[in-house]
Design an enzyme around this catalytic site. Structure first.
Site, PDB file in Angstrom:
ATOM      1  N   LYS A 160       8.298 -14.938  -1.213  1.00  0.00           N
ATOM      2  CA  LYS A 160       7.101 -14.468  -1.912  1.00  0.00           C
ATOM      3  C   LYS A 160       7.307 -14.434  -3.425  1.00  0.00           C
ATOM      4  O   LYS A 160       6.409 -14.772  -4.202  1.00  0.00           O
ATOM      5  CB  LYS A 160       6.689 -13.085  -1.390  1.00  0.00           C
ATOM      6  CG  LYS A 160       6.037 -13.117  -0.016  1.00  0.00           C
ATOM      7  CD  LYS A 160       4.729 -13.893  -0.057  1.00  0.00           C
ATOM      8  CE  LYS A 160       4.028 -13.930   1.281  1.00  0.00           C
ATOM      9  NZ  LYS A 160       2.761 -14.701   1.223  1.00  0.00           N
ATOM     10  N   ASP A 197      14.769   2.254   8.707  1.00  0.00           N
ATOM     11  CA  ASP A 197      13.494   2.694   8.131  1.00  0.00           C
ATOM     12  C   ASP A 197      12.863   1.613   7.258  1.00  0.00           C
ATOM     13  O   ASP A 197      11.666   1.632   7.008  1.00  0.00           O
ATOM     14  CB  ASP A 197      13.700   3.928   7.252  1.00  0.00           C
ATOM     15  CG  ASP A 197      13.725   5.225   8.039  1.00  0.00           C
ATOM     16  OD1 ASP A 197      13.055   5.293   9.087  1.00  0.00           O
ATOM     17  OD2 ASP A 197      14.413   6.164   7.610  1.00  0.00           O
ATOM     18  N   VAL A 237      -5.674 -11.696   7.170  1.00  0.00           N
ATOM     19  CA  VAL A 237      -6.190 -11.678   5.802  1.00  0.00           C
ATOM     20  C   VAL A 237      -7.130 -12.854   5.563  1.00  0.00           C
ATOM     21  O   VAL A 237      -8.228 -12.687   5.014  1.00  0.00           O
ATOM     22  CB  VAL A 237      -5.026 -11.703   4.789  1.00  0.00           C
ATOM     23  CG1 VAL A 237      -5.565 -11.829   3.362  1.00  0.00           C
ATOM     24  CG2 VAL A 237      -4.179 -10.450   4.930  1.00  0.00           C
ATOM     25  N   PRO A 261      -0.446  -7.000  -2.465  1.00  0.00           N
ATOM     26  CA  PRO A 261      -1.030  -5.923  -1.667  1.00  0.00           C
ATOM     27  C   PRO A 261       0.034  -5.053  -1.017  1.00  0.00           C
ATOM     28  O   PRO A 261       1.196  -5.464  -0.895  1.00  0.00           O
ATOM     29  CB  PRO A 261      -1.816  -6.685  -0.598  1.00  0.00           C
ATOM     30  CG  PRO A 261      -0.989  -7.918  -0.370  1.00  0.00           C
ATOM     31  CD  PRO A 261      -0.319  -8.244  -1.689  1.00  0.00           C
ATOM     32  N   SER A 263       3.251  -9.782  -1.598  1.00  0.00           N
ATOM     33  CA  SER A 263       3.546  -8.652  -0.712  1.00  0.00           C
ATOM     34  C   SER A 263       4.301  -7.595  -1.500  1.00  0.00           C
ATOM     35  O   SER A 263       5.114  -7.917  -2.374  1.00  0.00           O
ATOM     36  CB  SER A 263       4.397  -9.114   0.475  1.00  0.00           C
ATOM     37  OG  SER A 263       4.934  -8.006   1.178  1.00  0.00           O
ATOM     38  N   SER A 264       4.074  -6.328  -1.168  1.00  0.00           N
ATOM     39  CA  SER A 264       4.763  -5.247  -1.874  1.00  0.00           C
ATOM     40  C   SER A 264       6.259  -5.216  -1.580  1.00  0.00           C
ATOM     41  O   SER A 264       7.022  -4.553  -2.288  1.00  0.00           O
ATOM     42  CB  SER A 264       4.141  -3.893  -1.503  1.00  0.00           C
ATOM     43  OG  SER A 264       4.241  -3.653  -0.110  1.00  0.00           O
ATOM     44  N   CYS A 265       6.714  -5.956  -0.559  1.00  0.00           N
ATOM     45  CA  CYS A 265       8.147  -5.978  -0.239  1.00  0.00           C
ATOM     46  C   CYS A 265       8.952  -6.750  -1.283  1.00  0.00           C
ATOM     47  O   CYS A 265      10.184  -6.774  -1.222  1.00  0.00           O
ATOM     48  CB  CYS A 265       8.385  -6.567   1.142  1.00  0.00           C
ATOM     49  SG  CYS A 265       8.202  -8.352   1.224  1.00  0.00           S
ATOM     50  N   HIS A 325       3.301  -5.497  12.704  1.00  0.00           N
ATOM     51  CA  HIS A 325       3.554  -4.485  11.690  1.00  0.00           C
ATOM     52  C   HIS A 325       3.268  -3.097  12.271  1.00  0.00           C
ATOM     53  O   HIS A 325       2.775  -2.967  13.380  1.00  0.00           O
ATOM     54  CB  HIS A 325       2.698  -4.750  10.456  1.00  0.00           C
ATOM     55  CG  HIS A 325       3.151  -5.931   9.660  1.00  0.00           C
ATOM     56  ND1 HIS A 325       2.488  -7.142   9.665  1.00  0.00           N
ATOM     57  CD2 HIS A 325       4.213  -6.102   8.829  1.00  0.00           C
ATOM     58  CE1 HIS A 325       3.115  -7.993   8.878  1.00  0.00           C
ATOM     59  NE2 HIS A 325       4.162  -7.399   8.359  1.00  0.00           N
ATOM     60  N   ASN A 377       0.957  -2.598   2.618  1.00  0.00           N
ATOM     61  CA  ASN A 377       0.851  -2.917   4.048  1.00  0.00           C
ATOM     62  C   ASN A 377      -0.620  -3.057   4.426  1.00  0.00           C
ATOM     63  O   ASN A 377      -1.430  -2.172   4.132  1.00  0.00           O
ATOM     64  CB  ASN A 377       1.493  -1.815   4.893  1.00  0.00           C
ATOM     65  CG  ASN A 377       3.000  -1.775   4.741  1.00  0.00           C
ATOM     66  OD1 ASN A 377       3.512  -1.723   3.626  1.00  0.00           O
ATOM     67  ND2 ASN A 377       3.710  -1.795   5.843  1.00  0.00           N
ATOM     68  N   TYR A 395      11.910 -12.996   3.520  1.00  0.00           N
ATOM     69  CA  TYR A 395      10.466 -13.036   3.251  1.00  0.00           C
ATOM     70  C   TYR A 395      10.183 -12.710   1.787  1.00  0.00           C
ATOM     71  O   TYR A 395       9.384 -13.386   1.125  1.00  0.00           O
ATOM     72  CB  TYR A 395       9.762 -12.036   4.171  1.00  0.00           C
ATOM     73  CG  TYR A 395       8.273 -11.966   4.009  1.00  0.00           C
ATOM     74  CD1 TYR A 395       7.443 -12.983   4.474  1.00  0.00           C
ATOM     75  CD2 TYR A 395       7.662 -10.865   3.412  1.00  0.00           C
ATOM     76  CE1 TYR A 395       6.066 -12.919   4.341  1.00  0.00           C
ATOM     77  CE2 TYR A 395       6.287 -10.785   3.273  1.00  0.00           C
ATOM     78  CZ  TYR A 395       5.498 -11.813   3.736  1.00  0.00           C
ATOM     79  OH  TYR A 395       4.131 -11.746   3.596  1.00  0.00           O
TER      80      TYR A 395
END
Length: 313
Positions: free
Chosen positions: A141, A270, A16, A164, A108-110, A180, A166, A137
């Protein structure tokens, strides 16, 4: 941002950060401040303070982070939490103390709950438990996002946070342990094609859904927001659509040209069932991603062959 402003891109060697550097140069920003990890360890508080005190950057893109896929996050959750906390706390704190005009923190979207309603809106943050496989993580964030928010509230800073989906593209990590999903699949399928394997095994059921964004689009959006977004509220950026891992694998298989079969291993995790971001806010500002998933994967595969595969042969 003024064209001659002192702009520090933290993590400029990463996927990035390097894309942001390329995009800044394309747009005429040439007074860029760059430091490698060897030159400046951002987990070192004293070193980071000295850097900000001496260099006095005016704008900061905080993209430096310890990142990885499911396997890496499950193996080293303490490392992911500690290193990311240290980096963001040091950079954000000294950006405030030494007068940075504006900072962009890359989230991060996680960070959204494991069973979050879809698409995920900004206000859903902290409304449910994290996905266990990347909790360390995600915690880090969220702390960075909240630190920006609270600095704005308490000190009147202009620190913005970008969330963002992935990300993939040139400069991605193709390490088989820490990569990833798109980078991992490109490598797997290419090796399988080269070595005439009968099948490729992929973790999980293949039913999880993910949103993927080309890194050059993320860089363009980050610079757009640095110039056009002032709110303390974190903001999603994405493409507005997702795809199952099964369909993604079939797409990459075709692009790479692997002729064998795909086997999913449901004994492996998953991760989150679905991660699709609601991009209403950034769309209302007039910004939109430009690169299709097919085109982006083709460009990434081409970069892999030129920059990674030649060193692995």
């Amino acid at each position: 941002m003024e064209k001659n402003a002192k702009i520090y891109v933290a993590g400029h060697r990463g996927m990035v950060g390097s894309a942001i550097v390329r995009k800044l140069k394309e747009q005429g920003y040439n007074n860029l401040i760059l430091r490698s990890h060897e030159e400046l360890d951002l987990t070192d508080q004293l070193a980071t303070r000295k850097f900000f005190e001496e260099v006095r950057p005016e704008y900061v893109f905080l993209t430096a982070a310890k990142v990885g896929g499911i396997a890496a996050n499950m193996k080293s959750p303490a490392d992911f939490l500690y290193e990311n906390l240290m980096i963001e706390c040091n950079v954000i704190e000294f950006s405030r103390k030494y007068g940075v005009k504006k900072l962009l923190f890359m989230g991060s979207s996680c960070i959204y709950p494991r069973l979050c309603p879809q698409p995920m809106k900004e206000e859903y943050l902290l409304t449910g438990p994290f996905e266990p496989t990347n909790e360390g993580y995600a915690l880090a964030k969220v702390a960075g996002i909240k630190l920006c928010y609270y600095n704005n509230m308490q000190y009147g800073t202009k620190f913005i946070s970008l969330i963002p989906p992935n990300i993939y593209g040139p400069g991605d990590n193709f390490n088989p342990v820490s990569s990833h999903v798109i980078a991992a699949l490109i490598r797997k399928f290419h090796i399988a094609k080269t070595e005439n394997h009968r099948f490729v095994e992929i973790w999980g059921t293949g039913n999880a859904r993910r949103e993927f964004m080309f890194v050059e689009d993320l860089a363009d959006g980050a610079i757009f927001l640095m110039n056009n977004y002032e709110s303390s509220e974190w903001i999603n950026i994405g493409v507005g659509e997702d795809i199952t891992i099964k369909h993604l694998a079939m797409l990459i298989k075709d692009i790479v040209g692997f002729k064998g079969e795909i086997r999913f291993n449901p004994s492996k995790p998953d991760g989150m069932p679905q991660k699709l971001l609601d991009i209403s806010r950034i769309s209302a500002l007039g910004w939109k991603a430009k690169t299709s998933l097919i085109d982006g994967i083709k460009l990434t595969y081409k970069w892999f062959l030129k920059n990674i595969w030649r060193d692995l042969k």
